[in-house]
Structures are given as C-alpha cells and as structure tokens.
Design a protein around this motif. Structure first.
Motif, PDB file in Angstrom:
ATOM      1  N   ILE A   1      -2.692   4.563   8.075  1.00 48.14           N
ATOM      2  CA  ILE A   1      -2.515   3.609   6.974  1.00 48.14           C
ATOM      3  C   ILE A   1      -3.718   3.641   6.036  1.00 48.14           C
ATOM      4  O   ILE A   1      -3.602   3.699   4.818  1.00 48.14           O
TER       5      ILE A   1
ATOM      6  N   ILE B   1       4.629  -1.206  -1.238  1.00 49.00           N
ATOM      7  CA  ILE B   1       4.363  -0.099  -0.316  1.00 49.00           C
ATOM      8  C   ILE B   1       2.930   0.388  -0.417  1.00 49.00           C
ATOM      9  O   ILE B   1       2.245   0.548   0.592  1.00 49.00           O
ATOM     10  N   TYR B   2       2.448   0.600  -1.650  1.00 51.33           N
ATOM     11  CA  TYR B   2       1.095   1.143  -1.765  1.00 51.33           C
ATOM     12  C   TYR B   2       0.020   0.055  -1.690  1.00 51.33           C
ATOM     13  O   TYR B   2      -1.168   0.356  -1.776  1.00 51.33           O
TER      14      TYR B   2
ATOM     15  N   PHE C   1      -2.496   8.663  -6.492  1.00 45.68           N
ATOM     16  CA  PHE C   1      -1.066   8.373  -6.580  1.00 45.68           C
ATOM     17  C   PHE C   1      -0.285   9.479  -7.287  1.00 45.68           C
ATOM     18  O   PHE C   1       0.934   9.533  -7.191  1.00 45.68           O
TER      19      PHE C   1
ATOM     20  N   ILE D   1       0.242  -2.203   1.013  1.00 47.12           N
ATOM     21  CA  ILE D   1       0.180  -2.553   2.444  1.00 47.12           C
ATOM     22  C   ILE D   1      -1.132  -2.093   3.075  1.00 47.12           C
ATOM     23  O   ILE D   1      -1.732  -2.817   3.868  1.00 47.12           O
TER      24      ILE D   1
ATOM     25  N   GLY E   1      -3.827   6.460   3.795  1.00 49.81           N
ATOM     26  CA  GLY E   1      -2.891   6.299   2.687  1.00 49.81           C
ATOM     27  C   GLY E   1      -3.473   5.541   1.516  1.00 49.81           C
ATOM     28  O   GLY E   1      -3.017   5.693   0.388  1.00 49.81           O
ATOM     29  N   CYS E   2      -4.505   4.712   1.775  1.00 47.61           N
ATOM     30  CA  CYS E   2      -5.164   3.968   0.686  1.00 47.61           C
ATOM     31  C   CYS E   2      -5.878   4.906  -0.274  1.00 47.61           C
ATOM     32  O   CYS E   2      -6.125   4.555  -1.414  1.00 47.61           O
ATOM     33  N   PHE E   3      -6.268   6.054   0.220  1.00 46.31           N
ATOM     34  CA  PHE E   3      -7.161   6.906  -0.557  1.00 46.31           C
ATOM     35  C   PHE E   3      -6.466   8.015  -1.332  1.00 46.31           C
ATOM     36  O   PHE E   3      -7.100   8.715  -2.096  1.00 46.31           O
ATOM     37  N   ILE E   4      -5.158   8.196  -1.093  1.00 48.29           N
ATOM     38  CA  ILE E   4      -4.506   9.304  -1.799  1.00 48.29           C
ATOM     39  C   ILE E   4      -4.481   9.024  -3.294  1.00 48.29           C
ATOM     40  O   ILE E   4      -4.360   7.878  -3.718  1.00 48.29           O
TER      41      ILE E   4
ATOM     42  N   LEU F   1       8.839  -2.811  -5.302  1.00 48.24           N
ATOM     43  CA  LEU F   1       8.860  -1.960  -4.104  1.00 48.24           C
ATOM     44  C   LEU F   1       7.638  -1.041  -4.078  1.00 48.24           C
ATOM     45  O   LEU F   1       6.931  -0.938  -3.071  1.00 48.24           O
TER      46      LEU F   1
ATOM     47  N   VAL G   1       2.285  11.236  -5.171  1.00 48.16           N
ATOM     48  CA  VAL G   1       3.574  10.648  -4.782  1.00 48.16           C
ATOM     49  C   VAL G   1       4.437  10.296  -5.998  1.00 48.16           C
ATOM     50  O   VAL G   1       5.546   9.790  -5.845  1.00 48.16           O
TER      51      VAL G   1
END
Lengths: 290, 279
Positions: B112, B149-150, B120, B152, B115-118, B145, B123
């Motif tokens: 998780i 999601i991004y 954007f 969380i 995922g914070c660091f990707i 949405l 995606v």
C-alpha cells in the motif's frame, strides 16, 4: 459466526487489497505491457519489444523534457533545501513573532499549483509584471522576460516551485532542529563552543534523516511536476518547458500515441523508484525488527 | 546589529512569500484600465468588485460562460464524499494494521505504501479505460472513485501510525470481556481518533481540492473541478485578457484550502510532515 469474527480483520482489508491490486499493480502492469506494443490511438496487445523506448530516447522532445527535469529538479531541490534550512536556523534564534512568520512562509503549500502558476504567470508577464514595474521606476533598460524566452522559461518554473515548497522544507527542518537533544547543545555552550560550530558540528549532522526526507519529498514533487508547467507556460514556448509529465500527457491525450505515453510513464516510474525504494527499504527495516 | 540583519532577512522572505497573494488581491480589485496604466504593486485607486462578480458567475471557461460557480460546486460534490470515504477506509485499515496483525500484513502494508509513491502518469491510461468500462467516464462519481482509491494509501498510513501508539493491552482486555472487532473499534478507538481524523480530512481535502491531473484527465464538460476551470479561464485565448477576473478566479479557487490552512494550520502541517517523516 465465530469464523466471521476471527477473519474480520482480513475481510475489512479485502476491498482495499483488491482495489490496490487492480488499480495500482494491475494498472502498472497494463502500462508496462502497452509500452512494449505498437499502440497508437488505440491500445494493441501484441508484444513488439522495446521499440517505443527506442523511439522515446530518439525523440528530441523527450530529450528536452529529461534535460528540463534535471535542470528544474536539481535547482528546485537545491534552492528549496538551502532556503528552508536558512529560514529554519534563523527562526530558531528565539525570534519574536515566529508563529506569524512561519504561517506566512508555509501558506503557499496550501494552494493548488494551478493557482500558483496563474499568480506567477501574471507577475512574470513581461508586458505588465515585474519588468514593467521596474521600468516604471525609471530603469528603462531593465529586462526580465524569462517567461517568453525558450532557453530561460524553465527557470521561471523553478522560481514558482521554490516559492511554493521552500516553506514546507523550513517546517521540516525547524521540527528537526527542535528535536535535537538540548542537553548536548547546552553542554557545548557551557564548553564555550561558538553557535556556528554547534550548528555545523552537532545539530546539522544529527538531522541527516530529515535531509533525506526533504530530498525525497522534493524529488517526488519535481518528477510529478505537471500542474505548474501547464498553468505557467503550458510547456512553451514551443516545447521548451516540457517535463516528462507533460510529455506523457500530450502523447496520451492530444497526440494519440499511447505507446509513447506508456513508455514515458514507465521511465518516470523507474526514476521515482530509483529514489524511493532504497528510502522505503531503510525506513521499514528497523520497524520490522521491533 | 547581527540581530537586526536576522530580522531584516526574515522579513524580506516574508514579503517574498506574501507578494503573489498581495498582487493577486490588488489586481482583482482594479479595473482593466488601471492595470494597463498602473504598476504591479500599486494599490487600487478605485476599488471595483466587478471582476469578482464576473469570475464567480459569468466569465468563460472554454465554451461555458457561467463563471466558476458550477465548477466550484463540482469540486465540493467531488471532494466531500471522497474525503469522507477515504478517511473511513483508512481508519479501518489502520486499525487492522496497528492492532490485528496477521501473517502477511506487513507485506500488504508495504504494498500500500509503495502505491503512494507511484507517479500517477503510470495509471492514467488504464484508469481512463476502466472508468469507461464502468460507465463513469466524465462523471463526478468517477472522480470520487479515483480520489478514494489513490487516497487510501495515505489515510491508512496516518491511522496505522496513530493507532500503534494505543496499547494492545486495551484491546486484549476488551477481547476478554467479549467485545468483538467492531465493538472495540467503536468503543475504544473512535473516541480517541479526533486528532488523526482531523489530519486525514485536511490532508485529503487539500489534495483532492487542489488536484488537477485527475480532474483534467477524467472529467467531462459537466464535471470539471474548479482547478481545471481556472486553467481554462486563464489560458483561453479569445477576447481581451481580463487579468483582474483571472486573479479573482484564482483566489476563489484557492479560498477553501486557504481557509482550512488559516483555521487548522497546525493539523495541516502535521499532515504534511506525517507523509514524509517517520511516524
């Protein structure tokens, strides 16, 4: 019923787990896949190899974008850290109205980068902004038209970005300065060590983790920089202020070149991971030992 | 002497940080005529609120000439549910990660966090297709949405780091008394959560309100958030450039987060630093 209660923690996490799996890792996989195909306007799923990456690195526009990233990123990080550290040390000298000054330094971070870009676009506008103002003071030869000069425009983005983020670095450093053990500082003062030496020899070295954090945050902001460029220069003049993020967006949404967009997005991700992964690794490891 | 130069430097920097805000406010209160003839830093000679009225209700963003008002409400309709939902999910996730560890939980937490660091950008395209598949392309629920999601990752991180400081003995004692998973959360953790809920709400609100990338990529004509509309207003090339209206529009777009900063600055800073400093 007992099964439900026992597995409740996992059930609560399940939706997030599925969402992250699909929307983060699945999507990264999709983009990686498309970057290896000949997708143009529509995605195609036949793997073709690294042709998109070859095209990317042969593209003069991508070259400009990467060069700009290094110029912008390097200056933005260096200047923000310098100003942030300086302001933090100065504010740490028992300054009157410290709270007010801190509030003023930090408020830009609450603004949208689109707002920041809009404000600076107006200030840097050669016809009506700073240039015109200084000329109005009688300096008729004064010139400050970086915004419209292709070789200088990228520096205007540095100015606006530093304005936005340097106060945040100040806040980080100030918190760091305040957390240094006061016993050690007092001992050094009793020994008659001058304040400047106390900073360079004791305080700043113990703040190394905060330097690293600040660097990571700033590097992350620099690589993701998109809004500010769009609002301030829209990538122009020409594509002189393109960054990888604006290149990717142009390829994906206006040029209809999904393959190039995917390849450029993957390169951006790799640059971020090269910086963040070692950091995350070092941050998470000691926790596991506890 | 040294003391004076210290104050001088600090005040100079304060002026540097305040200058754009000052210029925005004064420009928004001048007539176009005064902007053309006056100086950047001059105070308005004759106050006019016309630019504010135009920015709010009649200036053109692209082809729509209804001012910022509809877009401002789009942002509200998008940000409020997205903030509430992502904070609620983050609270439950954080509670599990902090107090109900199970094998593999650490790995998932790392996933998780990662995922914070990707960026954007990676995606953006599959998300656009996914929203299309779900029938949410160009809608406010679609944007909600995406932001949930991004968001969380960050909200989970906030709550997890906060809840680990609550002693596990408390949970064990409650379990002995027969309290279940949700009982313990509602009776013990929720009442203690106000500070971290504040941090999470402020962080998420600022992020979502100020977002531009998702807004410009995934919104349609009827669902554009205020940042996208502001950019369209400022960068429109038709007609005479109304700088005063641009500046009024920029301030309107910035007002909600500025207000949050002024009212709850302490929590704003905590949110900023929680994302970057070891918790």
């Amino acid at each position: 019923m007992e099964w439900l209660e026992r597995n409740m923690p996992k059930l609560v996490l399940a939706p997030s787990f599925v969402a992250i799996l699909i929307f983060v890792y699945g999507f990264i996989g999709w983009t990686a896949w498309v970057s290896l195909t000949r997708s143009r306007l529509m995605p195609r799923y036949e793997i073709d190899g690294f042709g998109q990456y070859a095209r990317l690195f042969a593209s003069p526009r991508w070259d400009v974008a990467m060069n700009n990233l290094f110029i912008f990123g390097g200056l933005f990080i260096a200047i923000s850290m310098l100003i942030g550290l300086m302001l933090a040390i100065f504010l740490d000298q028992k300054i009157r109205a410290e709270g007010v000054l801190r509030t003023i330094y930090l408020y830009p971070m609450a603004l949208s980068l689109i707002v920041t870009g809009t404000a600076w676009k107006w200030i840097l506008n050669p016809g009506l902004g700073i240039q015109e103002m200084v000329r109005g003071w009688g300096f008729q030869n004064f010139s400050f038209d970086w915004l419209i000069r292709p070789e200088m425009a990228i520096y205007t983005i540095v100015i606006a970005a530093v304005w936005q983020a340097s106060g945040f670095v100040m806040a980080l450093f100030l918190a760091g300065l305040r957390s240094v053990d006061t016993e050690i500082i007092r001992a050094a003062q009793v020994d008659g060590i001058p304040t400047r030496r106390i900073y360079t020899a004791i305080i700043i070295p113990t703040m190394a983790p905060i330097f690293l954090s600040a660097f990571i945050v700033l590097a992350h902001l620099a690589i993701k920089a998109f809004d500010l460029v769009i609002a301030l220069t829209n990538g122009g003049p020409g594509y002189a202020t393109d960054l990888p993020a604006t290149y990717m967006y142009a390829m994906a949404f206006s040029r209809g070149d999904l393959g190039q967009a995917a390849a450029s997005a993957m390169i951006m991700m790799m640059v971020i991971f090269a910086i963040v992964v070692p950091y995350l690794y070092s941050e998470l490891r000691p926790r596991r030992e506890n | 002497m040294l003391r004076w130069s210290l104050y001088a430097i600090l005040i100079l920097f304060a002026l540097f940080y305040l200058m754009p805000l000052f210029v925005m406010v004064t420009t928004s209160l001048k007539s176009l005529e005064e902007i053309r003839t006056g100086s950047l830093l001059a105070l308005p000679r004759a106050l006019t609120f016309q630019p504010w009225i135009e920015a709010w209700s009649s200036t053109c963003a692209g082809t729509q000439c209804q001012g910022l008002r509809p877009f401002f409400w789009n942002s509200v309709l998008m940000a409020v549910p997205a903030v509430v939902i992502s904070t609620a999910i983050g609270a439950l996730n954080g509670y599990v990660f902090a107090q109900w560890r199970f094998p593999g939980a650490n790995l998932f937490f790392a996933a998780i966090l990662f995922g914070c660091f990707i960026p954007f950008q990676v995606v953006l395209m599959p998300m656009a297709r996914m929203l299309g598949l779900l029938g949410l392309a160009g809608t406010i629920p679609g944007l909600i949405l995406v932001h949930v999601i991004y968001g969380i990752g960050f909200t989970t991180l906030f709550f997890r780091n906060y809840y680990v400081t609550i002693p596990q003995e408390l949970v064990r004692a409650a379990k002995v008394d027969g309290a279940g998973f949700f009982r313990i959360f509602v009776a013990i953790f929720l009442p203690l959560s106000l500070p971290i809920v504040t941090v999470s709400v402020i962080w998420q609100f600022t992020q979502i309100w100020n977002d531009f990338l998702f807004g410009v990529s995934f919104s349609g004509p009827g669902s554009q958030p205020v940042t996208v509309a502001l950019n369209n207003i400022v960068n429109s090339t038709t007609g005479v450039k109304a700088y005063n209206v641009d500046m009024a529009a920029a301030i309107i777009a910035a007002l909600p987060t500025l207000l949050v900063y002024v009212v709850a600055g302490k929590y704003f800073i905590r949110g900023l630093t929680a994302g970057s400093v070891k918790g």
